[in-house]
Design a protein around this motif. Sequence first.
Motif, PDB file in Angstrom:
ATOM      1  N   ARG A 164       0.835  -1.204   0.000  1.00  0.00           N
ATOM      2  CA  ARG A 164       0.000   0.000   0.000  1.00  0.00           C
ATOM      3  C   ARG A 164       0.875   1.262   0.000  1.00  0.00           C
ATOM      4  NH1 ARG A 164      -5.334  -1.416   1.418  1.00  0.00           N
ATOM      5  NH2 ARG A 164      -5.833   0.718   2.020  1.00  0.00           N
ATOM      6  N   LYS A 165       1.995   1.192   0.722  1.00  0.00           N
ATOM      7  CA  LYS A 165       2.891   2.336   0.776  1.00  0.00           C
ATOM      8  C   LYS A 165       3.531   2.574  -0.588  1.00  0.00           C
ATOM      9  CE  LYS A 165       7.014   4.115   3.098  1.00  0.00           C
ATOM     10  NZ  LYS A 165       8.079   3.837   4.094  1.00  0.00           N
ATOM     11  N   VAL A 166       3.976   1.501  -1.235  1.00  0.00           N
ATOM     12  CA  VAL A 166       4.585   1.638  -2.563  1.00  0.00           C
ATOM     13  C   VAL A 166       3.553   2.167  -3.563  1.00  0.00           C
ATOM     14  CG1 VAL A 166       5.693   0.399  -4.465  1.00  0.00           C
ATOM     15  CG2 VAL A 166       6.293  -0.160  -2.103  1.00  0.00           C
ATOM     16  N   TYR A 167       2.323   1.691  -3.430  1.00  0.00           N
ATOM     17  CA  TYR A 167       1.247   2.178  -4.307  1.00  0.00           C
ATOM     18  C   TYR A 167       1.062   3.681  -4.140  1.00  0.00           C
ATOM     19  CZ  TYR A 167      -3.482   2.965  -6.109  1.00  0.00           C
ATOM     20  OH  TYR A 167      -4.551   3.451  -6.783  1.00  0.00           O
ATOM     21  N   GLU A 168       0.970   4.158  -2.874  1.00  0.00           N
ATOM     22  CA  GLU A 168       0.755   5.584  -2.617  1.00  0.00           C
ATOM     23  C   GLU A 168       1.920   6.408  -3.162  1.00  0.00           C
ATOM     24  OE1 GLU A 168      -1.843   6.931  -1.685  1.00  0.00           O
ATOM     25  OE2 GLU A 168      -3.022   5.508  -0.520  1.00  0.00           O
ATOM     26  N   GLU A 169       3.140   5.899  -3.012  1.00  0.00           N
ATOM     27  CA  GLU A 169       4.295   6.627  -3.525  1.00  0.00           C
ATOM     28  C   GLU A 169       4.229   6.727  -5.050  1.00  0.00           C
ATOM     29  OE1 GLU A 169       7.566   4.406  -2.053  1.00  0.00           O
ATOM     30  OE2 GLU A 169       7.500   5.297  -0.031  1.00  0.00           O
ATOM     31  N   PHE A 170       3.810   5.617  -5.700  1.00  0.00           N
ATOM     32  CA  PHE A 170       3.690   5.639  -7.161  1.00  0.00           C
ATOM     33  C   PHE A 170       2.633   6.656  -7.604  1.00  0.00           C
ATOM     34  CE2 PHE A 170       1.088   4.150 -10.745  1.00  0.00           C
ATOM     35  CZ  PHE A 170       2.024   4.250 -11.761  1.00  0.00           C
ATOM     36  N   VAL A 171       1.462   6.654  -6.932  1.00  0.00           N
ATOM     37  CA  VAL A 171       0.380   7.563  -7.294  1.00  0.00           C
ATOM     38  C   VAL A 171       0.797   9.014  -7.092  1.00  0.00           C
ATOM     39  CG1 VAL A 171      -1.934   8.338  -6.653  1.00  0.00           C
ATOM     40  CG2 VAL A 171      -1.458   5.884  -6.922  1.00  0.00           C
ATOM     41  N   ASN A 172       1.451   9.292  -5.960  1.00  0.00           N
ATOM     42  CA  ASN A 172       1.853  10.666  -5.679  1.00  0.00           C
ATOM     43  C   ASN A 172       2.879  11.158  -6.696  1.00  0.00           C
ATOM     44  OD1 ASN A 172       0.161  10.780  -3.471  1.00  0.00           O
ATOM     45  ND2 ASN A 172       1.747  10.103  -2.018  1.00  0.00           N
ATOM     46  N   ALA A 173       3.845  10.287  -7.021  1.00  0.00           N
ATOM     47  CA  ALA A 173       4.863  10.691  -7.991  1.00  0.00           C
ATOM     48  C   ALA A 173       4.250  10.906  -9.358  1.00  0.00           C
ATOM     49  CB  ALA A 173       5.954   9.621  -8.047  1.00  0.00           C
ATOM     50  N   ARG A 174       3.342  10.020  -9.763  1.00  0.00           N
ATOM     51  CA  ARG A 174       2.668  10.182 -11.058  1.00  0.00           C
ATOM     52  C   ARG A 174       1.889  11.478 -11.119  1.00  0.00           C
ATOM     53  NH1 ARG A 174      -2.272   6.625 -11.305  1.00  0.00           N
ATOM     54  NH2 ARG A 174      -2.922   8.391 -10.007  1.00  0.00           N
ATOM     55  N   ASN A 175       1.111  11.735 -10.071  1.00  0.00           N
ATOM     56  CA  ASN A 175       0.290  12.956 -10.064  1.00  0.00           C
ATOM     57  C   ASN A 175       1.152  14.216 -10.083  1.00  0.00           C
ATOM     58  OD1 ASN A 175      -1.846  11.243  -9.928  1.00  0.00           O
ATOM     59  ND2 ASN A 175      -2.318  11.626  -7.757  1.00  0.00           N
ATOM     60  N   GLU A 176       2.333  14.115  -9.484  1.00  0.00           N
ATOM     61  CA  GLU A 176       3.193  15.294  -9.381  1.00  0.00           C
ATOM     62  C   GLU A 176       3.917  15.581 -10.699  1.00  0.00           C
ATOM     63  OE1 GLU A 176       5.013  18.608  -7.951  1.00  0.00           O
ATOM     64  OE2 GLU A 176       3.510  17.421  -6.888  1.00  0.00           O
ATOM     65  N   ILE A 177       4.471  14.529 -11.315  1.00  0.00           N
ATOM     66  CA  ILE A 177       5.381  14.775 -12.431  1.00  0.00           C
ATOM     67  C   ILE A 177       4.813  14.369 -13.794  1.00  0.00           C
ATOM     68  CG2 ILE A 177       7.382  14.466 -10.938  1.00  0.00           C
ATOM     69  CD1 ILE A 177       7.781  11.725 -12.148  1.00  0.00           C
ATOM     70  N   ALA A 178       3.706  13.618 -13.827  1.00  0.00           N
ATOM     71  CA  ALA A 178       3.270  13.075 -15.119  1.00  0.00           C
ATOM     72  C   ALA A 178       1.826  13.379 -15.480  1.00  0.00           C
ATOM     73  CB  ALA A 178       3.486  11.555 -15.134  1.00  0.00           C
ATOM     74  N   LEU A 179       0.880  13.213 -14.564  1.00  0.00           N
ATOM     75  CA  LEU A 179      -0.539  13.298 -14.886  1.00  0.00           C
ATOM     76  C   LEU A 179      -0.980  14.748 -15.051  1.00  0.00           C
ATOM     77  CD1 LEU A 179      -3.228  11.787 -15.235  1.00  0.00           C
ATOM     78  CD2 LEU A 179      -3.558  11.984 -12.749  1.00  0.00           C
ATOM     79  N   ASP A 180      -1.733  14.998 -16.103  1.00  0.00           N
ATOM     80  CA  ASP A 180      -2.194  16.357 -16.355  1.00  0.00           C
ATOM     81  C   ASP A 180      -3.359  16.320 -17.333  1.00  0.00           C
ATOM     82  OD1 ASP A 180      -2.330  19.073 -16.227  1.00  0.00           O
ATOM     83  OD2 ASP A 180      -0.389  19.479 -17.164  1.00  0.00           O
ATOM     84  N   ILE A 181      -4.028  17.460 -17.495  1.00  0.00           N
ATOM     85  CA  ILE A 181      -5.109  17.608 -18.465  1.00  0.00           C
ATOM     86  C   ILE A 181      -4.711  18.715 -19.443  1.00  0.00           C
ATOM     87  CG2 ILE A 181      -7.540  18.164 -18.841  1.00  0.00           C
ATOM     88  CD1 ILE A 181      -8.106  17.166 -16.028  1.00  0.00           C
ATOM     89  N   GLY A 182      -4.717  18.387 -20.720  1.00  0.00           N
ATOM     90  CA  GLY A 182      -4.363  19.371 -21.722  1.00  0.00           C
ATOM     91  C   GLY A 182      -5.517  20.328 -21.994  1.00  0.00           C
ATOM     92  N   TYR A 183      -5.250  21.275 -22.831  1.00  0.00           N
ATOM     93  CA  TYR A 183      -6.296  22.221 -23.210  1.00  0.00           C
ATOM     94  C   TYR A 183      -6.145  22.565 -24.684  1.00  0.00           C
ATOM     95  CZ  TYR A 183      -2.748  25.901 -22.860  1.00  0.00           C
ATOM     96  OH  TYR A 183      -1.632  26.666 -23.027  1.00  0.00           O
ATOM     97  N   VAL A 184      -7.192  23.136 -25.247  1.00  0.00           N
ATOM     98  CA  VAL A 184      -7.182  23.515 -26.656  1.00  0.00           C
ATOM     99  C   VAL A 184      -6.983  25.022 -26.759  1.00  0.00           C
ATOM    100  CG1 VAL A 184      -8.494  23.604 -28.802  1.00  0.00           C
ATOM    101  CG2 VAL A 184      -8.670  21.610 -27.302  1.00  0.00           C
TER     102      VAL A 184
END
Length: 564
Positions: A164-184
């Motif tokens: 669970r800890k590794v999962y949370e670390e993966f999610v936090n890192a993804r949200n911080e450096i990778a996940l985003d919403i583009g715009y037109v």
Amino acid sequence: MPIGGGSGSSSGSISREIRIESMNLTDVEDGARCRDKECHLGWKQHPWRKVCVHCKSDRSDHELPPNQALNVYNRLGIQPPAGMPQSGVAEPEVPGSVGHGYAWVPPGLSRKKVEEYMSQLPNNVVPRTNSNGEKLREKQLLLQLPRQDLSVAYCRHLTSQTERKVYEEFVNARNEIALDIGYVSSNINKAMECHKCSGILETNEMAVIAPKLGDSTGWHPACFTCQACEQLLVDLTYCVKDNQIYCERHYAELHKPRCSACDELIFAGEYTKAMNKDWHSDHFCCWQCDQTLTGQRYIMRDEQPYCIKCYEDVFANQCDECAKPIGIDSKDLSYKDKHWHEHCFLCSMCKISLVDMPFGSKNDRIFCSNCYDQAFATRCDGCNEIFRAGMKKMEYKGKQWHDKCFCCAHCKLAIGTKSFIPKNDDVFCGPCYEEKFATRCSKCKKVITAGGVTYKNEPWHRECFCCTNCNSSLAGQRFTSKDEKPYCANCYGDLFAKRCNACTKPITGIGGAKFISFEDRHWHNDCFICAQCTTSLVGKGFITDGHEILCPECAKARLMAANS
């Protein structure tokens, strides 16, 4: 953790804190259902399965209840940008409103720009309301943004605090450096190169911007796709890695293996690799009974794994002898849709094993060659011996011979597959038949194969039937005979015919010609005329005067003239 929100220009990025909480996530997948009423129960009984236990179809193939997968903000559990109209709000003149006839539109665009954006997409992916494009978008929301990747609340297979800890670390890192919403951006300030197709985006042209890669990096609307699956990124949601954009699913799979059964990422230290896929150790299971196959033998059938017991119960053939299933550890011997265990493949009469032995079949039973021969084999009409299995059999007019017994009745040589000629109840090879029975020329004594003639009941070659004197061919010509020998008309006349006393030509009689004879003199009918008046004397009285013949009138006149 910032997520770029959707304004219509490169300077309008909106920051939002990602708060992924179980209460804010829409439980879309559990609402999925297929037409089979039992399928929903199938998901509840086997929540880790990617496929329905009843219909065996993928979750994504089941129908979604209406208005379950609304938009990416619902999916991520965050609030949309301020002022963004919500789905179902009928405000057709508000920029970005879904009331334009679409289930989703890029935020911040006027109606005209919305139409321009949609016109640049492939027609099958345009999310028009109540269209296949809308259904595709809903499925892509579930596929590209798996809920189990977004919140620990939907992870059923994190079995330890460490995972669970590794999962949370993966999610936090993804949200911080990778996940985003583009715009037109409806009108870009300067020309740029499309990041995918390398085509030129001209100044004031429409482009999709991914803030994680900077406002100077843009895409054509139809080019804003996942680097791995090539699918249009749903609602412009992306993850970035190595300067490329991905859907969240494939971004996550670049970092962690995904279980092929439950579709969750695997954070355990140990997991199973099989069939070129990854599995939680307890999820690599029999397709039939769901018992784990990790560390166990299994059989592949139709690209699905089965435990030994289920495979034998479902697919194993039944032995024709003992009526028991033929397991995977037994040899399955088959013949004409029948199957046997190796130790059950026996002669029906003497019970000897037929494995690797020649055998025969009769009335759905199998026999060794000896038993089959004694009970059923036919016998040769030549030697009266039986035909054994594998022997060649020659048949003609209901009779049967061994290959070596099918012989010429005269020379006794095997005919085999060569041509032969039947005579009465016997068969002869070509040379023997010609020698014994073929018609032979009366002159040369050779066989007449074609074009012969018959004279006095004797056969001749056409070229052999010649005049006895001059050897010219008589075939098709008029001829006569002397002392049983044929002569052409000319030779017969020259050699044997009487000669006309008038014209001195031979009288042959060919063709039924008539002639007149008187004493030792002869005439053709046409030549038997009065020498004085040339009247025909055939059938009339006449008087001879030396070598001449006269009619009575001319004879009388000649006599009177001589006496005067």
